[in-house]
Design a protein around this motif. Structure first.
Motif, PDB file in Angstrom:
ATOM      1  N   GLU A   1      11.679  38.325 -12.386  1.00 42.07           N
ATOM      2  CA  GLU A   1      10.280  37.992 -12.633  1.00 42.07           C
ATOM      3  C   GLU A   1       9.993  36.567 -12.181  1.00 42.07           C
ATOM      4  O   GLU A   1      10.846  35.685 -12.277  1.00 42.07           O
ATOM      5  CB  GLU A   1       9.959  38.128 -14.122  1.00 42.07           C
ATOM      6  CG  GLU A   1      10.024  39.551 -14.626  1.00 42.07           C
ATOM      7  CD  GLU A   1       9.741  39.635 -16.117  1.00 42.07           C
ATOM      8  OE1 GLU A   1       9.965  38.617 -16.824  1.00 42.07           O
ATOM      9  OE2 GLU A   1       9.313  40.702 -16.579  1.00 42.07           O
ATOM     10  N   SER A   2       8.778  36.344 -11.707  1.00 45.12           N
ATOM     11  CA  SER A   2       8.383  35.001 -11.281  1.00 45.12           C
ATOM     12  C   SER A   2       8.231  34.108 -12.509  1.00 45.12           C
ATOM     13  O   SER A   2       8.025  34.588 -13.629  1.00 45.12           O
ATOM     14  CB  SER A   2       7.053  35.066 -10.527  1.00 45.12           C
ATOM     15  OG  SER A   2       5.991  35.350 -11.429  1.00 45.12           O
TER      16      SER A   2
ATOM     17  N   VAL B   1       5.013  34.954 -14.436  1.00 46.75           N
ATOM     18  CA  VAL B   1       5.080  36.156 -15.263  1.00 46.75           C
ATOM     19  C   VAL B   1       5.835  35.858 -16.552  1.00 46.75           C
ATOM     20  O   VAL B   1       5.435  36.287 -17.643  1.00 46.75           O
ATOM     21  CB  VAL B   1       5.740  37.319 -14.497  1.00 46.75           C
ATOM     22  CG1 VAL B   1       5.994  38.512 -15.425  1.00 46.75           C
ATOM     23  CG2 VAL B   1       4.851  37.749 -13.330  1.00 46.75           C
TER      24      VAL B   1
ATOM     25  N   GLU C   1      -1.107  30.016  -8.387  1.00 50.79           N
ATOM     26  CA  GLU C   1      -0.840  30.878  -9.539  1.00 50.79           C
ATOM     27  C   GLU C   1      -2.043  31.729  -9.944  1.00 50.79           C
ATOM     28  O   GLU C   1      -1.895  32.734 -10.640  1.00 50.79           O
ATOM     29  CB  GLU C   1      -0.404  30.027 -10.739  1.00 50.79           C
ATOM     30  CG  GLU C   1       0.949  29.360 -10.548  1.00 50.79           C
ATOM     31  CD  GLU C   1       1.281  28.418 -11.681  1.00 50.79           C
ATOM     32  OE1 GLU C   1       2.432  28.464 -12.177  1.00 50.79           O
ATOM     33  OE2 GLU C   1       0.406  27.620 -12.075  1.00 50.79           O
TER      34      GLU C   1
ATOM     35  N   GLU D   1      -1.843  35.363  -8.653  1.00 57.95           N
ATOM     36  CA  GLU D   1      -0.846  36.127  -9.396  1.00 57.95           C
ATOM     37  C   GLU D   1      -1.329  36.427 -10.817  1.00 57.95           C
ATOM     38  O   GLU D   1      -1.137  37.539 -11.327  1.00 57.95           O
ATOM     39  CB  GLU D   1       0.471  35.353  -9.440  1.00 57.95           C
ATOM     40  CG  GLU D   1       1.628  36.162 -10.009  1.00 57.95           C
ATOM     41  CD  GLU D   1       2.956  35.423  -9.966  1.00 57.95           C
ATOM     42  OE1 GLU D   1       3.970  36.010 -10.403  1.00 57.95           O
ATOM     43  OE2 GLU D   1       2.974  34.255  -9.513  1.00 57.95           O
TER      44      GLU D   1
END
Length: 432
Positions: free
Chosen positions: A3-4, A7, A185, A188
């Motif tokens: 996961e980033s 996230v 960001e 996302e």
């Protein structure tokens, strides 16, 4: 799949928000007091950070309306901190029973308010929005992910650091409030509909429309703040002048400032020269139609002017033959934000209030009153021009939803179905 970092952060806010939602009103209110104290302690730090942002904004030739929203004066910060305490003093929005009904003996239905979950708030400039939204999120039991514009980066960081210091002295988990600083960001974040329950954008109409067009998460907000003031034939001249001046110049960058002044032709000869002198003395550029220019020298207005939100000291002026014409102009160009009439004719005022379709419709007062703080909400997360609720300045009530709780004692649906079905009692028990 790894996961980033974003996230992971969002999931952490989601988890902390679940803990926050379990806290009682006293714990949440105590957290708000600690936040207010921490912000007061960090006052010089916050103002210094904002001064650095403002200096950089000047070097980058930031749009004047954005700069006005970015600049955080000592009084503006003090008002934001006062708003935190006002939010704490408001009634608890959670656990409120809105419906209490007996479906049958021993089978009781309740509708009870509860938090939304996680708010994603994206805004340009407006560092004071961090204070407002964080306080409303804490009071309503919601987590919040805040993303300010790059122009307000230092200001937002200083404010959030102070908020976290305050929360660390309370039962509210500091991780329920998070700040994003990387512009990349945003894209996302808009895709994380599994973890974010509501997106609240605050900024220019282009910015808000971008958010609305690039996410499946519900969006609360407005793209345009094109507000009108209509001066009726029966208006009190001095009252109309004072309201016009306030509605245009008190804070021209605000979304509730007027952009168009509509004037009944029956009062235009007397009113326009007087109001124009006052407005021009305040630095307002006037753009008028042919009839307005018969009484006052001003720049000719184009069709584009009627549809423009200036967020600046520019005002379009149109002379109309009737209340009906004013209503038609507002219906054509209004954004559904806030509209106002100045008149001593009660029938004209009643018709305006009834027929104008906007979140705020005012009589004999400035459109600048369209604000959650001024409405007594303590603060607001933004202003919504949607027709479905919440509408207008959105405070605590716009940040809670509800759940239906049904308590029985072995009840089954089959008892109420078929040829020998037992009837429901459907007896309201009152919400106390």
């Amino acid at each position: 799949m790894t996961e980033s970092p974003l996230v992971q952060r969002v999931k952490e806010v989601h988890a902390q928000a679940r803990l926050l939602a379990t806290l009682n009103a006293s714990a949440r209110n105590e957290a708000l007091e600690q936040v207010a104290c921490a912000l007061e302690d960090a006052r010089e730090e916050i103002l210094a950070a904002n001064a650095a942002d403002c200096e950089q904004a000047k070097a980058n030739n930031l749009n004047p309306s954005l700069y006005a929203r970015l600049e955080l004066s000592s009084s503006k910060l003090a008002a934001a901190i006062a708003g935190v305490r006002q939010v704490a003093a408001l009634p608890d929005p959670l656990g409120q029973r809105q419906l209490h009904r007996e479906l049958d003996a021993g089978l009781i239905l309740s509708r009870v308010t509860c938090p939304l979950g996680v708010l994603g708030v994206i805004f340009e400039a407006r560092p004071d929005a961090v204070v407002q939204i964080a306080s409303l999120a804490i009071k309503s039991g919601n987590g919040a992910i805040l993303k300010g514009g790059q122009e307000a980066r230092c200001s937002c960081q200083a404010i959030v650091h102070a908020i976290h210091r305050g929360l660390e002295k309370s039962a509210v988990p500091a991780g329920a409030i998070a700040l994003l600083t990387d512009r990349a960001e945003v894209v996302e974040l808009l895709a994380l509909d599994q973890w974010v329950d509501l997106i609240i954008p605050r900024g220019t109409n282009e910015f808000v429309r971008y958010i609305q067009n690039n996410t499946r998460i519900p969006v609360l907000g407005h793209a345009d703040g094109l507000c009108h003031l209509y001066v009726d034939r029966a208006a009190d001249i001095e009252k109309a002048i004072a309201i016009t001046l306030d509605a245009k110049t008190q804070y021209p960058a605000a979304c509730n400032a007027i952009e168009t002044l509509l004037v009944h032709q029956g009062i235009a000869k007397e009113f326009l020269p007087k109001v124009a002198a006052v407005l021009e003395n305040a630095g307002v550029e006037l753009r008028g139609d042919a009839l307005a220019r018969e009484w006052v020298s001003m720049t000719p207005a184009t069709d584009a002017d009627w549809a423009t939100e200036y967020c600046d000291l520019i005002l379009s002026v149109r002379v109309v033959p009737s209340l009906e014409a004013a209503l038609e102009h507002i219906a054509t160009y209004g954004s559904g934000h806030t509209e106002a009439i100045v008149t001593e004719d009660a029938a004209a005022a009643a018709r305006f209030l009834q027929e104008v379709d906007a979140a705020g419709v005012f009589h004999n007062c400035s459109t600048r009153f369209a604000d959650g703080f001024r409405y007594g909400f303590g603060a607001e997360v933004g202003i919504s021009t949607h027709k479905l609720p919440p509408r207008g300045p959105v405070g605590l009530e716009g940040l809670v939803t509800y759940k239906y709780q049904l308590v029985g004692n072995g009840h089954i649906v089959a008892t109420y179905s078929g040829a020998n079905a037992k009837p429901f009692t459907h007896r309201d028990l009152g919400c106390q």
